[in-house]
Design a protein around this motif. Structure first.
Motif, mmCIF file in Angstrom:
data_model
loop_
_atom_site.group_PDB
_atom_site.id
_atom_site.type_symbol
_atom_site.label_atom_id
_atom_site.label_comp_id
_atom_site.label_asym_id
_atom_site.label_seq_id
_atom_site.Cartn_x
_atom_site.Cartn_y
_atom_site.Cartn_z
ATOM 1 N N TYR A 293 0.872 -1.175 0.000
ATOM 2 C CA TYR A 293 0.000 0.000 0.000
ATOM 3 C C TYR A 293 0.903 1.218 0.000
ATOM 4 C CZ TYR A 293 -3.292 3.607 1.482
ATOM 5 O OH TYR A 293 -4.056 4.745 1.553
ATOM 6 N N GLY A 294 0.721 2.108 -0.961
ATOM 7 C CA GLY A 294 1.519 3.325 -0.953
ATOM 8 C C GLY A 294 1.762 3.896 -2.321
ATOM 9 N N LEU A 299 1.346 7.828 0.362
ATOM 10 C CA LEU A 299 2.199 7.929 1.545
ATOM 11 C C LEU A 299 3.486 8.666 1.200
ATOM 12 C CD1 LEU A 299 2.000 4.214 2.847
ATOM 13 C CD2 LEU A 299 0.607 6.151 3.624
ATOM 14 N N HIS A 300 4.102 9.259 2.221
ATOM 15 C CA HIS A 300 5.410 9.887 2.037
ATOM 16 C C HIS A 300 6.278 9.567 3.246
ATOM 17 C CE1 HIS A 300 7.776 13.775 0.823
ATOM 18 N NE2 HIS A 300 8.470 12.663 0.647
ATOM 19 N N PHE A 319 6.029 12.024 6.621
ATOM 20 C CA PHE A 319 6.187 13.332 6.001
ATOM 21 C C PHE A 319 4.865 13.945 5.561
ATOM 22 C CE2 PHE A 319 10.948 12.964 4.728
ATOM 23 C CZ PHE A 319 11.297 13.357 6.001
ATOM 24 N N ASN A 320 3.783 13.191 5.646
ATOM 25 C CA ASN A 320 2.457 13.780 5.490
ATOM 26 C C ASN A 320 1.853 14.151 6.841
ATOM 27 O OD1 ASN A 320 2.165 13.846 2.665
ATOM 28 N ND2 ASN A 320 1.608 11.676 2.598
ATOM 29 N N ASP A 321 2.657 13.991 7.907
ATOM 30 C CA ASP A 321 2.270 14.413 9.261
ATOM 31 C C ASP A 321 0.951 13.805 9.698
ATOM 32 O OD1 ASP A 321 4.569 15.981 9.533
ATOM 33 O OD2 ASP A 321 3.615 17.720 8.609
ATOM 34 N N VAL A 368 -0.309 4.217 -5.678
ATOM 35 C CA VAL A 368 -0.583 5.422 -6.459
ATOM 36 C C VAL A 368 0.670 6.287 -6.463
ATOM 37 C CG1 VAL A 368 -1.987 7.495 -6.710
ATOM 38 C CG2 VAL A 368 -3.031 5.377 -5.859
ATOM 39 N N GLY A 369 1.260 6.446 -7.612
ATOM 40 C CA GLY A 369 2.468 7.254 -7.715
ATOM 41 C C GLY A 369 2.165 8.693 -8.090
#
Length: 422
Positions: A293-294, A299-300, A319-321, A368-369
């Motif tokens: 998943y990512g 996600l970051h 990094f997406n807090d 998802v890129g």
């Protein structure tokens, strides 16, 4: 005359952008928020550790309404792994930056203006008093923090020491009962290096292994995450030999600077594959992807993931807090957003060592890129958080860039005008 007109326009342009940046600051949402889908997250409170971008790390317990019901915020510190013990207390990894006056002389050789105290503390739940502690000094806070700790069944405590490239176990009296030095097992000349390779040991205080996780497996072995080698290794505690390797040094298609691997009972390992911006479940023998998943569109730099008993996955999206929980279809069913640089998250209704859950083979993967421009902008936004206030996201950063550019052009025009008039 034309130059003066340009300077006047530039001055108004900069002034307008300053007003816009001020308005952005006043209207920015600087707080945290939580959302939950109709079907809801898996039951129980959530424990979230927060590294932070500065020195204001904290540990938060959230109830099922996402309200903070317990908080620990040591001064001048970053907070990393935490777990709730059987007695209800919290075991926490904390790194505190100290001024030179409080540092041993031998820990001021590299960074004379600071040292750190790396601590593992057990906090009484009711009083927040420290009832047990193990700590040591080190040179500097960057890449020297203590990232992970694990209380073992016999009462001993397993710790990874990133600054000294080692994993070790201490008993209740603080005596070291077991130690694994990476230089004896990963450096040039070792069997691992001959077989797999890996970065050379630069010596000194350089960030060589960046060991960031230790877990005691059901078979009695230790599982270690060696981030800078892109591998998760399994170590026999008796012989100290590496008996299994997940990933391959330099092959970032498998793992890239991973965090917090979590072995499931079906022979797979769930890993926060940070550099690949995904959470991935791998076959621990073949490295085959069972579930993921990512992608940076989702996600970051995730740094923790737990598979919950109902098949949901709790993820720290650093990094997406935020911390998110996704269901078996890859849909977000709960999110806690706006928490600055979280590190780990646990659902407290699930025992720390309960690895019995739904395998990834029964879940739907989702990836998802983003295109290269979006990816670069998101990376710049993440790095900027270490320097600028938390409310400054991409729109605010672009406004600031316009102010800086306009000011530079104004100064250039002014300097040319002065030179000509002179």
């Amino acid at each position: 005359m034309k130059r003066r007109r340009r300077m006047r326009y530039l001055a108004w342009f900069v002034f307008l952008l300053v007003l816009i940046l001020g308005a952005q600051g006043l209207t920015a949402n600087q707080g945290v928020s939580a959302t939950s889908a109709a079907e809801g997250p898996y039951e129980g409170h959530t424990l979230v550790s927060v590294q932070s971008y500065g020195l204001d790390g904290k540990l938060l317990e959230l109830n099922e309404k996402s309200e903070v019901v317990w908080k620990f915020d040591p001064p001048n510190s970053r907070v990393f792994d935490a777990e709730q013990l059987d007695n209800g207390n919290f075991l926490v990894a904390v790194t505190t930056k100290l001024p030179p006056a409080k540092c041993p002389d031998e820990q001021l050789e590299v960074a004379s203006e600071q040292c750190i105290e790396a601590s593992v503390v057990e906090l009484d739940y009711e009083t927040k008093e420290v009832v047990w502690e193990y700590s040591w000094y080190d040179e500097k806070i960057t890449h020297h923090e203590v990232h992970d700790v694990d209380r073992l069944e016999n009462g001993n405590t397993a710790i990874v020491d990133m600054g000294n490239d080692r994993a070790f176990v201490v008993n209740e009296s603080g005596a070291i009962t077991w130690e694994w030095q990476a230089e004896n097992h990963l450096a040039e000349g070792t069997q691992f290096h001959e077989t797999y390779g890996g970065p050379a040991d630069p010596g000194g205080e350089k960030d060589w292994t960046h060991m960031n996780d230790i877990d005691k497996l059901e078979n009695g072995n230790f599982q270690l995450s060696v981030r800078n080698f892109d591998v998760v290794v399994e170590v026999n505690p008796e012989t100290k030999d590496i008996v299994n390797v997940v990933g391959e040094p330099g092959n970032t298609e498998i793992l890239d600077h991973q965090h917090n691997p979590y072995e499931l009972r079906n022979g797979t390992v769930l890993v926060a594959d940070s550099g690949n911006d995904r959470v991935v479940e791998l076959n621990a023998t073949t490295d085959e992807v069972v579930w993921q998943y990512g992608g940076r569109g989702l996600l970051h730099w995730p740094r923790d993931a737990d598979r919950l008993p109902n098949g949901n996955t709790l993820i720290v999206d650093t990094f997406n807090d935020r911390v998110v929980e996704v269901n078996e279809r890859g849909e977000v069913v709960w999110a806690y957003e706006g928490v600055q640089m979280p590190y780990t998250a646990d659902r407290l209704s699930v025992p720390e060592e309960d690895h019995e859950t739904v395998p990834g083979s029964e879940l739907r993967s989702r990836h998802v890129g983003t295109d290269s421009v979006q990816s670069t902008l998101k990376q710049a936004e993440a790095y900027a958080a270490f320097v600028f206030p938390s409310w400054m996201n991409l729109p605010e950063l672009l406004t600031l860039a316009g102010i800086v550019l306009g000011t530079l052009l104004l100064l250039l025009e002014g300097s040319v005008a002065v030179a000509r008039d002179g």
